[in-house]
Scaffold this motif. Sequence first.
Motif, PDB file in Angstrom:
ATOM      1  N   GLN A   2      -0.199   9.310 -10.759  1.00  0.00           N
ATOM      2  CA  GLN A   2       0.689  10.404 -10.383  1.00  0.00           C
ATOM      3  C   GLN A   2      -0.162  11.582  -9.902  1.00  0.00           C
ATOM      4  OE1 GLN A   2       4.012   9.890 -10.266  1.00  0.00           O
ATOM      5  NE2 GLN A   2       3.468   7.795 -10.840  1.00  0.00           N
ATOM      6  N   GLY A   3       0.401  12.782  -9.919  1.00  0.00           N
ATOM      7  CA  GLY A   3      -0.332  13.935  -9.417  1.00  0.00           C
ATOM      8  C   GLY A   3      -1.616  14.187 -10.170  1.00  0.00           C
ATOM      9  N   PRO A   4      -2.735  14.369  -9.472  1.00  0.00           N
ATOM     10  CA  PRO A   4      -4.010  14.642 -10.144  1.00  0.00           C
ATOM     11  C   PRO A   4      -4.031  16.026 -10.768  1.00  0.00           C
ATOM     12  CG  PRO A   4      -4.254  14.829  -7.774  1.00  0.00           C
ATOM     13  CD  PRO A   4      -2.868  14.309  -8.005  1.00  0.00           C
ATOM     14  N   LYS A   5      -4.725  16.133 -11.879  1.00  0.00           N
ATOM     15  CA  LYS A   5      -4.871  17.392 -12.607  1.00  0.00           C
ATOM     16  C   LYS A   5      -6.330  17.803 -12.611  1.00  0.00           C
ATOM     17  CE  LYS A   5      -4.713  19.193 -17.340  1.00  0.00           C
ATOM     18  NZ  LYS A   5      -4.462  18.837 -18.765  1.00  0.00           N
ATOM     19  N   SER A   6      -6.596  19.050 -12.277  1.00  0.00           N
ATOM     20  CA  SER A   6      -7.965  19.548 -12.284  1.00  0.00           C
ATOM     21  C   SER A   6      -8.470  19.686 -13.712  1.00  0.00           C
ATOM     22  CB  SER A   6      -8.046  20.905 -11.583  1.00  0.00           C
ATOM     23  OG  SER A   6      -9.346  21.454 -11.724  1.00  0.00           O
ATOM     24  N   LEU A   7      -9.682  19.228 -13.933  1.00  0.00           N
ATOM     25  CA  LEU A   7     -10.339  19.411 -15.224  1.00  0.00           C
ATOM     26  C   LEU A   7     -11.259  20.628 -15.235  1.00  0.00           C
ATOM     27  CD1 LEU A   7     -11.330  15.698 -15.959  1.00  0.00           C
ATOM     28  CD2 LEU A   7      -9.461  16.993 -17.008  1.00  0.00           C
ATOM     29  N   LEU A   8     -11.591  21.134 -14.051  1.00  0.00           N
ATOM     30  CA  LEU A   8     -12.608  22.170 -13.940  1.00  0.00           C
ATOM     31  C   LEU A   8     -12.075  23.578 -13.727  1.00  0.00           C
ATOM     32  CD1 LEU A   8     -15.242  20.459 -11.603  1.00  0.00           C
ATOM     33  CD2 LEU A   8     -15.365  20.719 -14.068  1.00  0.00           C
ATOM     34  N   THR A   9     -10.900  23.706 -13.120  1.00  0.00           N
ATOM     35  CA  THR A   9     -10.417  25.018 -12.715  1.00  0.00           C
ATOM     36  C   THR A   9     -10.364  25.986 -13.892  1.00  0.00           C
ATOM     37  OG1 THR A   9      -9.118  24.061 -10.919  1.00  0.00           O
ATOM     38  CG2 THR A   9      -8.515  26.274 -11.647  1.00  0.00           C
ATOM     39  N   GLY A  10     -10.978  27.140 -13.705  1.00  0.00           N
ATOM     40  CA  GLY A  10     -11.023  28.155 -14.748  1.00  0.00           C
ATOM     41  C   GLY A  10     -12.067  27.895 -15.809  1.00  0.00           C
ATOM     42  N   ARG A  11     -12.806  26.795 -15.670  1.00  0.00           N
ATOM     43  CA  ARG A  11     -13.805  26.466 -16.693  1.00  0.00           C
ATOM     44  C   ARG A  11     -15.205  26.256 -16.085  1.00  0.00           C
ATOM     45  NH1 ARG A  11     -11.530  22.168 -20.967  1.00  0.00           N
ATOM     46  NH2 ARG A  11     -11.039  20.878 -19.146  1.00  0.00           N
ATOM     47  N   MET A  12     -15.371  25.191 -15.265  1.00  0.00           N
ATOM     48  CA  MET A  12     -16.724  24.844 -14.813  1.00  0.00           C
ATOM     49  C   MET A  12     -16.779  24.499 -13.323  1.00  0.00           C
ATOM     50  SD  MET A  12     -18.620  25.151 -17.529  1.00  0.00           S
ATOM     51  CE  MET A  12     -20.144  24.274 -17.210  1.00  0.00           C
ATOM     52  N   ARG A  13     -15.755  24.827 -12.560  1.00  0.00           N
ATOM     53  CA  ARG A  13     -15.708  24.422 -11.159  1.00  0.00           C
ATOM     54  C   ARG A  13     -16.777  25.127 -10.322  1.00  0.00           C
ATOM     55  NH1 ARG A  13     -10.102  24.116  -7.657  1.00  0.00           N
ATOM     56  NH2 ARG A  13     -10.990  23.356  -5.700  1.00  0.00           N
ATOM     57  N   ARG A  14     -16.822  26.438 -10.381  1.00  0.00           N
ATOM     58  CA  ARG A  14     -17.835  27.176  -9.618  1.00  0.00           C
ATOM     59  C   ARG A  14     -19.233  26.808 -10.090  1.00  0.00           C
ATOM     60  NH1 ARG A  14     -14.530  31.600 -10.580  1.00  0.00           N
ATOM     61  NH2 ARG A  14     -16.136  32.574 -11.886  1.00  0.00           N
ATOM     62  N   PHE A  55       0.851  -1.186   0.000  1.00  0.00           N
ATOM     63  CA  PHE A  55       0.000   0.000   0.000  1.00  0.00           C
ATOM     64  C   PHE A  55       0.884   1.232   0.000  1.00  0.00           C
ATOM     65  CE2 PHE A  55      -2.536  -3.383   1.744  1.00  0.00           C
ATOM     66  CZ  PHE A  55      -3.785  -3.196   1.170  1.00  0.00           C
ATOM     67  N   GLN A  56       0.602   2.145  -0.911  1.00  0.00           N
ATOM     68  CA  GLN A  56       1.416   3.346  -1.047  1.00  0.00           C
ATOM     69  C   GLN A  56       0.506   4.537  -1.288  1.00  0.00           C
ATOM     70  OE1 GLN A  56       3.921   3.323  -4.492  1.00  0.00           O
ATOM     71  NE2 GLN A  56       5.037   5.180  -3.918  1.00  0.00           N
ATOM     72  N   ARG A  57       0.707   5.590  -0.497  1.00  0.00           N
ATOM     73  CA  ARG A  57      -0.114   6.786  -0.704  1.00  0.00           C
ATOM     74  C   ARG A  57       0.302   7.473  -1.995  1.00  0.00           C
ATOM     75  NH1 ARG A  57      -1.877  11.484   3.646  1.00  0.00           N
ATOM     76  NH2 ARG A  57      -3.055  12.745   2.138  1.00  0.00           N
ATOM     77  N   LEU A  58      -0.687   7.869  -2.779  1.00  0.00           N
ATOM     78  CA  LEU A  58      -0.438   8.531  -4.048  1.00  0.00           C
ATOM     79  C   LEU A  58      -0.386  10.042  -3.857  1.00  0.00           C
ATOM     80  CD1 LEU A  58      -2.776   6.423  -6.347  1.00  0.00           C
ATOM     81  CD2 LEU A  58      -0.293   6.272  -6.170  1.00  0.00           C
ATOM     82  N   PRO A  59       0.297  10.748  -4.753  1.00  0.00           N
ATOM     83  CA  PRO A  59       0.397  12.206  -4.621  1.00  0.00           C
ATOM     84  C   PRO A  59      -0.968  12.877  -4.757  1.00  0.00           C
ATOM     85  CG  PRO A  59       2.027  11.356  -6.175  1.00  0.00           C
ATOM     86  CD  PRO A  59       1.093  10.232  -5.879  1.00  0.00           C
ATOM     87  N   GLY A  60      -1.109  13.987  -4.056  1.00  0.00           N
ATOM     88  CA  GLY A  60      -2.329  14.777  -4.170  1.00  0.00           C
ATOM     89  C   GLY A  60      -3.265  14.579  -2.997  1.00  0.00           C
ATOM     90  N   ASP A  61      -3.714  15.667  -2.415  1.00  0.00           N
ATOM     91  CA  ASP A  61      -4.656  15.589  -1.297  1.00  0.00           C
ATOM     92  C   ASP A  61      -6.089  15.642  -1.815  1.00  0.00           C
ATOM     93  OD1 ASP A  61      -2.603  15.481   0.593  1.00  0.00           O
ATOM     94  OD2 ASP A  61      -2.429  17.674   0.647  1.00  0.00           O
ATOM     95  N   VAL A  62      -6.436  14.664  -2.616  1.00  0.00           N
ATOM     96  CA  VAL A  62      -7.785  14.571  -3.168  1.00  0.00           C
ATOM     97  C   VAL A  62      -8.305  13.157  -2.947  1.00  0.00           C
ATOM     98  CG1 VAL A  62      -7.362  16.320  -4.929  1.00  0.00           C
ATOM     99  CG2 VAL A  62      -6.981  13.926  -5.477  1.00  0.00           C
ATOM    100  N   GLY A  63      -9.608  13.041  -2.858  1.00  0.00           N
ATOM    101  CA  GLY A  63     -10.256  11.749  -2.712  1.00  0.00           C
ATOM    102  C   GLY A  63     -11.561  11.750  -3.482  1.00  0.00           C
ATOM    103  N   ALA A  64     -12.429  10.794  -3.182  1.00  0.00           N
ATOM    104  CA  ALA A  64     -13.701  10.671  -3.892  1.00  0.00           C
ATOM    105  C   ALA A  64     -14.828  11.265  -3.065  1.00  0.00           C
ATOM    106  CB  ALA A  64     -13.997   9.208  -4.200  1.00  0.00           C
ATOM    107  N   LEU A  65     -15.745  11.968  -3.731  1.00  0.00           N
ATOM    108  CA  LEU A  65     -16.876  12.582  -3.056  1.00  0.00           C
ATOM    109  C   LEU A  65     -17.810  11.538  -2.452  1.00  0.00           C
ATOM    110  CD1 LEU A  65     -18.469  15.258  -2.493  1.00  0.00           C
ATOM    111  CD2 LEU A  65     -19.695  14.800  -4.630  1.00  0.00           C
ATOM    112  N   ALA A  66     -18.025  10.432  -3.187  1.00  0.00           N
ATOM    113  CA  ALA A  66     -18.948   9.390  -2.738  1.00  0.00           C
ATOM    114  C   ALA A  66     -18.657   8.126  -3.538  1.00  0.00           C
ATOM    115  CB  ALA A  66     -20.406   9.829  -2.941  1.00  0.00           C
ATOM    116  N   ARG A  67     -19.307   7.051  -3.165  1.00  0.00           N
ATOM    117  CA  ARG A  67     -19.153   5.813  -3.927  1.00  0.00           C
ATOM    118  C   ARG A  67     -19.645   6.010  -5.364  1.00  0.00           C
ATOM    119  NH1 ARG A  67     -21.114   3.769   0.984  1.00  0.00           N
ATOM    120  NH2 ARG A  67     -23.194   3.326   0.159  1.00  0.00           N
ATOM    121  N   ASN A  68     -18.999   5.325  -6.290  1.00  0.00           N
ATOM    122  CA  ASN A  68     -19.323   5.390  -7.717  1.00  0.00           C
ATOM    123  C   ASN A  68     -19.014   6.753  -8.336  1.00  0.00           C
ATOM    124  OD1 ASN A  68     -20.274   2.712  -7.674  1.00  0.00           O
ATOM    125  ND2 ASN A  68     -22.309   3.385  -7.038  1.00  0.00           N
ATOM    126  N   CYS A  69     -18.113   7.514  -7.682  1.00  0.00           N
ATOM    127  CA  CYS A  69     -17.707   8.815  -8.223  1.00  0.00           C
ATOM    128  C   CYS A  69     -16.331   8.750  -8.870  1.00  0.00           C
ATOM    129  CB  CYS A  69     -17.749   9.874  -7.134  1.00  0.00           C
ATOM    130  SG  CYS A  69     -19.427  10.423  -6.737  1.00  0.00           S
TER     131      CYS A  69
END
Length: 512
Positions: free
Chosen positions: A276-288, A240-254
């Motif tokens: 590897q490091g997660p990349k945002s798909l929403l920032t500057g586009r559809m996040r808000r 078991f190895q922690r992956l880069p990035g402080d992100v997780g899943a909002l809920a099951r099946n997400c």
Amino acid sequence: MARVTIPSAGQYGVVSDSAPQELPPNAWTRAVNVRFRDGYAERFKGAANVFSAPTVAPYGLFPYATGATKLWVHAGAAQVFVDDGTTRTELTPGSPYTGTASDKWTGGTLGGVLVINNSVDVPQFWGGNVASDFAALTAWDSAWRCASIRPFKNYLVALDVTKSGTRYPHMVKWSHGADPGTIPATWDETDATKDAGEVDLAESSDLLVDQLALGDMNVIYKEQSMYAMRYIGQPFIWQFQRLPGDVGALARNCVANTPAGHVVLTAGDLVIHSGQGPKSLLTGRMRRWLFGQIDSTNFRRSFLAVNPPRNEVWVCFPQGGDSACTLALVWNWIDDSFGVRELPNVTCGAAGQITTTASSTWASDSEGWYVDGTSWNTDEYNALESRLILGGTGPSLQLQDTGVLYSGVAPNAVLERTGLTLDAPDMVKTIRSIVPRIDAATGTVLSIQVGASMDAETLPIWGGAVPYTVGTTRKADCFASGRFLSVRFSSSSEQVWRLKSYDLDVVQRGGY
């Protein structure tokens, strides 16, 4: 200036978070029931009921193949059924399940055996025989429960395990390996002769949520972190190895698996990663936009589904005040563009091959020649192609991207751009006409509107809608004057259409 061409209508998709006047001219600020791919902005095709109408609202949907037969299992709160394309069979065991709409099903196929779990009942298994019901997972203690269970390699992996009423929210528990066509013989972590075991991923305080295979590793998602689970064999079995990035899943099946990597709906973003490091798909586009839309009470009913023929991930979520998913933000991983699709109270989804008695022959096609969105001499139910099916509270099971209607109704489609400066934000400009280049059946009618405002912070004042008929109309004569121009294409009829580009007939008036 006189004639200004706005090219490649599908290049950027919809971008709602940025200031409109800062966007490229061929980006859109609003879209409803419109996707962007192959350089086009196109109205989503329809959805059609597949199989017979369910007797219960499905909350879990699982494709299952046995030989040449393509089966679909759908599980409700208390019952489970299977469809083979002709017949529906109930597979509920003696005692109905005790889940609710919020108890999302997880699972998958392990060596030909389907395993499903709703987090409140004992995990269930089924070997593919429609004469046999689902049964409680053998070798699993009847006093245990888990939040998520999925197959990985020839093992079953359970997360967030409860034993005899005591919850272990950081526990990852795995079975002994199973031979094809069988289920694991034991989950006993104390048996040194077996591979079964358990470990707590307690490095971080956030709780375990879900998991999904990614290549040769199983990615385990917590609320704000993620871990790689890799097979290394005896004596430890797994690393078991922690992956880069402080992100997780909002809920099951997400979490959705795509050729580009895992797409994950997190608590505040939509990201993609390949370990590897997660990349945002929403920032500057559809996040808000996205997180301003999701209902704050029922957000855990959101889920991700893959639409393989269109290279899309559908982020399905309940809008504010809704209890089921009523909207999807659709990301195309080839074009890296976002579209928006309305949904009819959807609860679950999955992609897989289908076998059905439904057909798209000339005799069976009920849609008119001038509105039919299907192609000549093609089979909308081709069993060779993986297709997206969504389950809803209707209850319904609907095949996506087929026909032209949404649940039997012609949808409203809107494509809008505000804040057009045409490289002259300080100058007053007047739109006199629009010449669109549209792919659609002759007779297809769209409405075209233009608007304008004098300041970037002021909403546009829209002119009246002008009808544009494909094959008849050459241009739409319309009028709006201001520093910041706006354009809107819309339709409410059955016809599907694709917009490639359009020309604006614009006159520059001066600074005032």
